[in-house]
Write a protein that holds these residues in place. Structure first.
Motif, PDB file in Angstrom:
ATOM      1  N   GLY A 141       0.799  -1.220   0.000  1.00  0.00           N
ATOM      2  CA  GLY A 141       0.000   0.000   0.000  1.00  0.00           C
ATOM      3  C   GLY A 141       0.828   1.265   0.000  1.00  0.00           C
ATOM      4  N   GLY A 142       2.138   1.133   0.223  1.00  0.00           N
ATOM      5  CA  GLY A 142       3.016   2.292   0.166  1.00  0.00           C
ATOM      6  C   GLY A 142       3.419   2.608  -1.268  1.00  0.00           C
ATOM      7  N   TRP A 143       4.425   3.469  -1.385  1.00  0.00           N
ATOM      8  CA  TRP A 143       4.883   3.912  -2.701  1.00  0.00           C
ATOM      9  C   TRP A 143       6.407   3.939  -2.731  1.00  0.00           C
ATOM     10  CZ3 TRP A 143       1.434   5.272  -6.631  1.00  0.00           C
ATOM     11  CH2 TRP A 143       0.091   5.352  -6.250  1.00  0.00           C
ATOM     12  N   SER A 144       6.960   3.748  -3.913  1.00  0.00           N
ATOM     13  CA  SER A 144       8.400   3.889  -4.088  1.00  0.00           C
ATOM     14  C   SER A 144       8.681   5.037  -5.045  1.00  0.00           C
ATOM     15  CB  SER A 144       9.017   2.604  -4.636  1.00  0.00           C
ATOM     16  OG  SER A 144       8.658   2.409  -5.999  1.00  0.00           O
ATOM     17  N   VAL A 145       9.727   5.775  -4.735  1.00  0.00           N
ATOM     18  CA  VAL A 145      10.235   6.829  -5.615  1.00  0.00           C
ATOM     19  C   VAL A 145      11.656   6.465  -5.979  1.00  0.00           C
ATOM     20  CG1 VAL A 145      10.853   9.258  -5.826  1.00  0.00           C
ATOM     21  CG2 VAL A 145       8.790   8.610  -4.583  1.00  0.00           C
ATOM     22  N   SER A 146      11.963   6.417  -7.263  1.00  0.00           N
ATOM     23  CA  SER A 146      13.310   6.046  -7.680  1.00  0.00           C
ATOM     24  C   SER A 146      13.705   6.851  -8.911  1.00  0.00           C
ATOM     25  CB  SER A 146      13.384   4.549  -8.005  1.00  0.00           C
ATOM     26  OG  SER A 146      12.487   4.217  -9.060  1.00  0.00           O
ATOM     27  N   GLY A 147      15.019   7.001  -9.085  1.00  0.00           N
ATOM     28  CA  GLY A 147      15.528   7.707 -10.255  1.00  0.00           C
ATOM     29  C   GLY A 147      16.656   8.631  -9.879  1.00  0.00           C
ATOM     30  N   ASN A 148      16.801   9.701 -10.656  1.00  0.00           N
ATOM     31  CA  ASN A 148      17.886  10.650 -10.456  1.00  0.00           C
ATOM     32  C   ASN A 148      17.314  12.029 -10.163  1.00  0.00           C
ATOM     33  OD1 ASN A 148      20.018  12.720 -11.583  1.00  0.00           O
ATOM     34  ND2 ASN A 148      21.129  10.801 -11.224  1.00  0.00           N
ATOM     35  N   PHE A 149      17.875  12.680  -9.143  1.00  0.00           N
ATOM     36  CA  PHE A 149      17.421  14.005  -8.759  1.00  0.00           C
ATOM     37  C   PHE A 149      18.641  14.859  -8.430  1.00  0.00           C
ATOM     38  CE2 PHE A 149      15.637  17.137  -5.717  1.00  0.00           C
ATOM     39  CZ  PHE A 149      14.591  17.628  -6.483  1.00  0.00           C
ATOM     40  N   ARG A 150      18.789  15.956  -9.184  1.00  0.00           N
ATOM     41  CA  ARG A 150      19.919  16.870  -8.984  1.00  0.00           C
ATOM     42  C   ARG A 150      21.260  16.150  -9.037  1.00  0.00           C
ATOM     43  NH1 ARG A 150      17.710  21.580 -10.286  1.00  0.00           N
ATOM     44  NH2 ARG A 150      15.795  22.001  -9.134  1.00  0.00           N
ATOM     45  N   GLY A 151      21.370  15.196  -9.974  1.00  0.00           N
ATOM     46  CA  GLY A 151      22.638  14.519 -10.183  1.00  0.00           C
ATOM     47  C   GLY A 151      22.904  13.348  -9.259  1.00  0.00           C
ATOM     48  N   LYS A 152      21.952  13.022  -8.397  1.00  0.00           N
ATOM     49  CA  LYS A 152      22.136  11.915  -7.462  1.00  0.00           C
ATOM     50  C   LYS A 152      21.070  10.853  -7.683  1.00  0.00           C
ATOM     51  CE  LYS A 152      24.182  14.734  -3.770  1.00  0.00           C
ATOM     52  NZ  LYS A 152      24.068  15.149  -2.345  1.00  0.00           N
ATOM     53  N   ASP A 153      21.474   9.586  -7.632  1.00  0.00           N
ATOM     54  CA  ASP A 153      20.503   8.501  -7.678  1.00  0.00           C
ATOM     55  C   ASP A 153      19.798   8.427  -6.332  1.00  0.00           C
ATOM     56  OD1 ASP A 153      21.180   7.779 -10.257  1.00  0.00           O
ATOM     57  OD2 ASP A 153      22.727   6.377  -9.603  1.00  0.00           O
ATOM     58  N   ILE A 154      18.467   8.375  -6.356  1.00  0.00           N
ATOM     59  CA  ILE A 154      17.705   8.353  -5.110  1.00  0.00           C
ATOM     60  C   ILE A 154      16.706   7.204  -5.136  1.00  0.00           C
ATOM     61  CG2 ILE A 154      17.898  10.845  -4.776  1.00  0.00           C
ATOM     62  CD1 ILE A 154      14.953  11.062  -5.671  1.00  0.00           C
ATOM     63  N   GLU A 155      16.315   6.772  -3.942  1.00  0.00           N
ATOM     64  CA  GLU A 155      15.286   5.756  -3.804  1.00  0.00           C
ATOM     65  C   GLU A 155      14.629   5.947  -2.435  1.00  0.00           C
ATOM     66  OE1 GLU A 155      14.620   0.932  -4.337  1.00  0.00           O
ATOM     67  OE2 GLU A 155      16.512   1.900  -4.905  1.00  0.00           O
ATOM     68  N   TYR A 156      13.318   6.160  -2.448  1.00  0.00           N
ATOM     69  CA  TYR A 156      12.575   6.373  -1.213  1.00  0.00           C
ATOM     70  C   TYR A 156      11.380   5.440  -1.168  1.00  0.00           C
ATOM     71  CZ  TYR A 156      14.935  10.969  -1.313  1.00  0.00           C
ATOM     72  OH  TYR A 156      15.857  11.981  -1.372  1.00  0.00           O
ATOM     73  N   GLU A 157      10.963   5.127   0.063  1.00  0.00           N
ATOM     74  CA  GLU A 157       9.667   4.485   0.269  1.00  0.00           C
ATOM     75  C   GLU A 157       8.775   5.459   1.013  1.00  0.00           C
ATOM     76  OE1 GLU A 157       9.455   0.613   1.857  1.00  0.00           O
ATOM     77  OE2 GLU A 157      10.818  -0.276   0.367  1.00  0.00           O
ATOM     78  N   LEU A 158       7.599   5.722   0.446  1.00  0.00           N
ATOM     79  CA  LEU A 158       6.655   6.660   1.035  1.00  0.00           C
ATOM     80  C   LEU A 158       5.513   5.903   1.693  1.00  0.00           C
ATOM     81  CD1 LEU A 158       8.322   8.382  -0.952  1.00  0.00           C
ATOM     82  CD2 LEU A 158       6.243   9.631  -1.522  1.00  0.00           C
TER      83      LEU A 158
END
Length: 419
Positions: free
Chosen positions: A301-318
């Motif tokens: 039921g949560g969400w994942s955010v992944s990709g590149n932001f401001r030159g940095k690879d990121i990955e979050y769980e919301l």
């Protein structure tokens, strides 16, 4: 799950992103950039026009693309990588150069690239490229086709050999194609604008994607200066879900010789109730990738955010939430306008340009005294937007303050029905 390989995107509150840019830049009004008193020779050169040019039919790609262009062909249409080049002789001593690209491009980035190439070509003939001054900047729509326009004064050469030029560029996105024109000569400003308008307005293309059931174009201004354009489309798929995509392009004057350029593509799949299935976001700034993100649901039921932001690879769980698409935002506001017993509602949103690591709550409140006219306020954190909504929930007009600057967003074109 509905996905797309090439990230694109949409956003409700384009004006929020604009506020952040304005607060970080000392904006200049491009249309007031010219000197108050020009020498006579420059006045005369800038006054030159030829508004009686013959407009001729042009066919390229075996007739799949048809339009009309001013002047005589300076050469046959030339196939280039990703499109066609169409030089035209308009009897000014400098050709009108136009392009048709067979894919969607980043309008602000392309306008800036063509301008730089045009000035560099003059420098090869006239000497070193010197000072430059932004003379004119515009963003708008031609018959439902969004466009941006740039005009730069610039100097080439040194000493007694120094000369002044005016590089004029316009870029538009029409369906799955892109159109651009350039003219590098003092004067002929209205001539060039009309030639480009014919080029775009009279274009006939083969549509390669489904026709949206609803689309709208909004223009963003800082003070009286147009600085950006956004085009949103809503298209149904076979499952009854809506694909929402928005192209948002911005050219922000920082000072008389500097522009901050960005192109943002937002793409989301939405259920009929307005909740997001998944979302993609991509953004370039001054020609460099600044964001390439994906928002996808998790099994818990949560969400994942992944990709590149401001030159940095990121990955979050919301955390679990039901973020709204732009369709959901329209539905919520429409219901508020219809329900006299309720004056406000929360809109959970994912605004990756502001903060991709969390959902943000926007609060929309309807002015009870101005309900019939759709007046209300949209608030996200410290930012408050005075708004006027249409009956379908879309934003007709919004205004806010960013420091000393007044920012507005105005819908200038709409086609179709939402509900």
């Amino acid at each position: 799950m509905k996905t797309r390989q090439t990230p694109q995107l949409h956003t409700l509150v384009h004006v929020i992103a604009l506020a952040a840019i304005v607060l970080g830049a000392q904006t200049a009004n491009a249309q007031d950039a010219h000197a108050s008193a020009w020498p006579q020779w420059l006045d005369e050169a800038m006054a030159r026009e030829d508004l009686e040019l013959r407009i001729r039919k042009v066919e390229i790609d075996d007739g799949r693309i048809q339009t009309r262009l001013a002047g005589k062909p300076a050469a046959e249409p030339q196939a280039i990588e990703g499109g066609w080049y169409l030089p035209r002789d308009i009897d000014t001593g400098t050709p009108l150069e136009c392009w048709v690209f067979t894919s969607i491009i980043d309008p602000a980035t392309m306008a800036n690239t063509i301008t730089e190439q045009s000035m560099a070509a003059s420098a090869k003939l006239g000497g070193p490229l010197g000072e430059r001054q932004l003379f004119f900047l515009d963003a708008g729509a031609i018959n439902g086709t969004p466009y941006v326009a740039l005009e730069w004064f610039y100097a080439v050469g040194e000493g007694n050999d120094k000369a002044v030029g005016l590089a004029k560029v316009r870029v538009a996105v029409l369906g799955d194609y892109s159109f651009a024109c350039a003219h590098n000569l003092l004067g002929y400003r209205q001539t060039f604008a009309l030639a480009f308008e014919h080029f775009v307005r009279e274009a006939k293309i083969e549509r390669r994607s489904a026709t949206p059931y609803y689309e709208e174009i909004t223009v963003q201004r800082v003070g009286d200066q147009p600085v950006g354009i956004a085009h949103s489309t809503f298209t149904l798929d076979a499952d009854g879900d809506t694909k929402i995509s928005t192209m948002e392009t911005m050219l922000m004057p920082v000072d008389g010789a500097t522009l901050k350029i960005s192109d943002t593509w937002l793409f989301a799949w939405s259920r009929p109730d307005g909740t997001i299935i998944n979302q993609r976001a991509a953004r370039s700034e001054n020609g460099e990738l600044a964001m390439n993100l994906a928002l996808d649901p998790l099994e818990d039921g949560g969400w994942s955010v992944s990709g590149n932001f401001r030159g940095k690879d990121i990955e979050y769980e919301l955390d679990a939430a039901a973020p709204m698409s732009e369709l959901g935002q329209f539905l919520t506001v429409r219901d508020l306008l219809d329900d006299t017993g309720r004056d406000s509602a929360s809109l959970p949103l994912w605004l990756p340009s502001a903060d991709p690591s969390q959902f943000m709550n926007a609060e929309v409140a309807i002015d009870a005294g101005g309900r019939e006219q759709g007046f209300g306020q949209l608030t996200i954190g410290p930012i408050a937007i005075l708004a006027q909504f249409e009956k379908n929930g879309s934003l007709r007009y919004g205004t806010m303050a960013a420091g000393a600057a007044k920012i507005t967003q105005e819908r200038i074109w709409v086609r179709g029905e939402l509900f």
